[in-house]
Design an enzyme around this catalytic site. Structure first.
Site, PDB file in Angstrom:
ATOM      1  NE  ARG A  32     -24.037 -53.282  20.359  1.00  0.00           N
ATOM      2  CZ  ARG A  32     -23.388 -52.729  21.350  1.00  0.00           C
ATOM      3  NH1 ARG A  32     -22.175 -52.391  21.418  1.00  0.00           N
ATOM      4  NH2 ARG A  32     -23.721 -52.944  22.558  1.00  0.00           N
ATOM      5  CG  PHE A  81     -22.796 -41.201  23.007  1.00  0.00           C
ATOM      6  CD1 PHE A  81     -22.219 -41.609  23.985  1.00  0.00           C
ATOM      7  CD2 PHE A  81     -23.517 -41.529  21.998  1.00  0.00           C
ATOM      8  CE1 PHE A  81     -22.652 -43.069  24.359  1.00  0.00           C
ATOM      9  CE2 PHE A  81     -23.963 -42.976  22.223  1.00  0.00           C
ATOM     10  CZ  PHE A  81     -23.666 -43.661  23.216  1.00  0.00           C
ATOM     11  CG  ASP A 141     -16.148 -41.793  28.038  1.00  0.00           C
ATOM     12  OD1 ASP A 141     -15.436 -40.754  28.242  1.00  0.00           O
ATOM     13  OD2 ASP A 141     -17.222 -41.801  28.188  1.00  0.00           O
ATOM     14  CD  GLU A 189     -13.305 -51.870  24.978  1.00  0.00           C
ATOM     15  OE1 GLU A 189     -14.060 -51.950  23.920  1.00  0.00           O
ATOM     16  OE2 GLU A 189     -13.977 -51.458  26.127  1.00  0.00           O
ATOM     17  CG  ASP A 190     -16.034 -50.164  21.760  1.00  0.00           C
ATOM     18  OD1 ASP A 190     -15.468 -50.116  22.784  1.00  0.00           O
ATOM     19  OD2 ASP A 190     -17.107 -50.311  21.836  1.00  0.00           O
TER      20      ASP A 190
END
Ligand code: IMP
Ligand code: MG
Length: 183
Positions: free
Chosen positions: A169, A156, A107, A103-104
């Site tokens: 991205r 964020f 959260d 995963e990136d």
């Protein structure tokens, strides 16, 4: 894109291209060691994990198989709801396999928690998680993440696969946006 291409949109750079590559090489070395002698399937979560998958896979010194899933949080708004919909499923049968989800960012951890349970129900030998970034909220859910690149503050972030409204991205670093971009 590099920092000079988006200077006006940036608040600051959190991790440079070099820092990310260095950390991914360390994670790859751990993964090579931990899975020595076992066949590994790495599963990238589209679209955010594309960059991490590409760099992690190339940093490994062992053979791996690669597959992809696309999921979306079923809730409205920007908060993860924990109800997840599969947009694209794996092509691989997981029975008896050693699976590493890549995963990136984690959260709330709700998406990955759901995904791990879903993959575990398919009869794999093991399912572990590797994420480049993890936010503090993730600590509140019972999610065992074996490989974490960086624990980051609750801000964020964009770049290196992570988007804001599908943009940013393709930055080669991770950064935070200037308020004028999202306000
Ligand atoms: P979770 O279920 O709250 O862990 O949601 C994780 C997903 O939310 C990630 O896969 C990202 O798509 C998105 N996300 C969470 N934080 C950020 C961020 O800071 N920037 C961009 N996307 C984020
Ligand atoms: Mg994602």
């Amino acid at each position: 894109m590099e920092t000079s291409d988006v200077q006006a949109d940036l608040k600051h750079v959190l991790y440079s291209r070099e820092q990310i590559q260095q950390r991914i090489a360390e994670l790859a070395a751990d993964i090579d060691k931990d899975y020595e002698g076992r066949e590994l399937l790495i599963v990238g979560v589209l679209k955010g994990a594309v960059m991490v998958m590409a760099d992690l896979a190339r940093a490994l010194h062992s053979h791996v198989k690669m597959d992809w899933m696309a999921v979306s949080s079923y809730g409205s708004g920007t908060q993860s709801s924990g109800v997840v919909r599969i947009l694209k499923d794996l092509e691989t049968d997981l029975m008896g396999k050693h699976v590493l989800i890549v995963e990136d960012i984690i959260d709330s951890g709700l998406t990955l928690s759901w995904l791990k349970t879903n993959l575990l129900s398919r009869g794999p030998a093991t399912v572990e998680i590797c994420t480049l970034l993890r936010k503090p909220a993730a600590a509140k859910v019972d999610l065992d993440v074996k490989y974490v690149g960086f624990d980051i503050p609750n801000e964020f972030v964009v770049g290196y696969g992570l988007d804001f409204a599908e943009k940013y991205r393709n930055l080669d670093f991770v950064g935070t946006l200037a308020p004028h971009v999202y306000e």
